[in-house]
Design a protein around this motif. Structure first.
Motif, PDB file in Angstrom:
ATOM      1  N   LEU A 247     -13.425  -5.257  -5.559  1.00 48.80           N
ATOM      2  CA  LEU A 247     -13.023  -4.033  -6.242  1.00 48.80           C
ATOM      3  C   LEU A 247     -10.994  -3.779  -6.701  1.00 48.80           C
ATOM      4  N   TRP A 248     -11.099  -3.624  -4.708  1.00 46.42           N
ATOM      5  CA  TRP A 248      -9.769  -3.096  -4.694  1.00 46.42           C
ATOM      6  C   TRP A 248      -8.633  -4.122  -5.270  1.00 46.42           C
ATOM      7  N   ARG A 249      -8.850  -5.430  -4.750  1.00 46.38           N
ATOM      8  CA  ARG A 249      -7.825  -6.738  -5.006  1.00 46.38           C
ATOM      9  C   ARG A 249      -8.175  -6.730  -6.120  1.00 46.38           C
ATOM     10  N   GLN A 250      -8.793  -6.457  -7.127  1.00 50.95           N
ATOM     11  CA  GLN A 250      -8.492  -6.595  -8.598  1.00 50.95           C
ATOM     12  C   GLN A 250      -7.339  -5.085  -9.005  1.00 50.95           C
ATOM     13  N   TYR A 251      -8.055  -4.184  -8.332  1.00 54.10           N
ATOM     14  CA  TYR A 251      -6.885  -2.954  -8.999  1.00 54.10           C
ATOM     15  C   TYR A 251      -5.403  -3.580  -8.182  1.00 54.10           C
TER      16      TYR A 251
END
Length: 288
Positions: A247-251
């Motif tokens: 998720l954080w990589r997507q953000y």
């Protein structure tokens, strides 16, 4: 080398308990969509730059929203997500768009989804709806959302496999998402918004070990396999952190796209754990 390593790590994460289910879903649905969905994708081109230079609010469903006066969003461009029509002040501001990501079936059966979509349709006003193409057949077979504009996104590849900082083209297959605000961010950028403000995007359940909403769920109550009836997480830290890393990589990818295209994304969520965007208090958006 870095790209190859990301692919290895992504595949490795699929060996986790939830990852096995997710891998099966991806293999079954990889870029597989009907002629109707293909037409819907082509129609998404009409949306490119529709709100050029404007601002919008993406309203998540985290409990932090309880402390905000959402009636101040009246007259603003608002994108709501999932069960967001249950917000207490929803009738006062009425969002412009509503997003639902790909649905994980298990506790949530197709019959549950039909009931949920009917509930959603009865609460939404004139909002345009964005769904995952994985739900297109169910919608069409059951004549759901009659009279409403329904658009589809084909959530296909991974952000880890995407090297471009161009705005994601929602008339083509787009990266799949770990959380619906990422989907809403892709849509908002494609629509041309130059200021995007996040609200209620808490993402802090790994700190509290519970997952709560700003409202009481109705049809979807008890259908999240990652929590028990009291909202306590059912999976361990290892699996939770693997999902959070994706998720954080997507953000981070969204943040890089925004910066490369002159788009400013702000996080006006009171508290929460998301730290990829500049913070700005909610009330400052309404000061003269």
């Amino acid at each position: 080398m870095a790209a190859a390593l990301r692919k290895i790590l992504t595949f490795g994460s699929m060996l986790l308990p939830y990852g096995v289910h997710e891998l099966k879903r991806r293999l079954n649905n990889r870029h597989k969509f009907s002629a109707d969905v293909a037409r819907s994708l082509a129609e998404n081109r009409q949306l490119a730059g529709l709100h050029a230079g404007e601002r919008c609010f993406i309203l998540g469903n985290g409990p932090s929203v309880k402390g905000l006066d959402l009636s101040r969003l009246q007259g603003e461009n608002v994108i709501t997500v999932s069960n967001g029509y249950l917000h207490s002040d929803f009738d006062k501001f009425q969002s412009r768009y509503h997003c639902v990501p790909q649905i994980t079936y298990g506790l949530m059966t197709p019959e549950d989804v039909i009931r949920w979509f009917n509930e959603m349709h009865s609460h939404l006003g004139g909002q345009e709806l964005f769904l995952s193409s994985t739900e297109a057949e169910l919608v069409q077979k059951n004549n759901l959302f009659a009279g409403r504009t329904v658009r589809y996104l084909v959530l296909g590849e991974s952000f880890d496999e995407r090297t471009s900082d161009e705005i994601v083209d929602i008339s083509q297959p787009v990266p799949r998402v770990e959380s619906v605000p990422v989907m809403a961010l892709m849509i908002a950028m494609y629509l041309g918004f130059k200021e995007i403000i996040l609200l209620g995007v808490d993402h802090d359940r790994f700190l509290s070990s519970t997952y709560q909403y700003a409202f009481d769920l109705k049809v979807q109550k008890g259908k999240d396999f990652t929590v028990n009836a009291d909202g306590v997480l059912t999976r361990g830290r290892h699996d939770e952190f693997q999902q959070l890393a994706r998720l954080w990589r997507q953000y981070r990818a969204i943040s890089n796209i925004a910066k490369a295209n002159g788009i400013r994304v702000f996080n006006s969520t009171p508290g929460g754990a998301l730290d990829e965007f500049e913070r700005r208090p909610f009330q400052t958006w309404f000061e003269e």
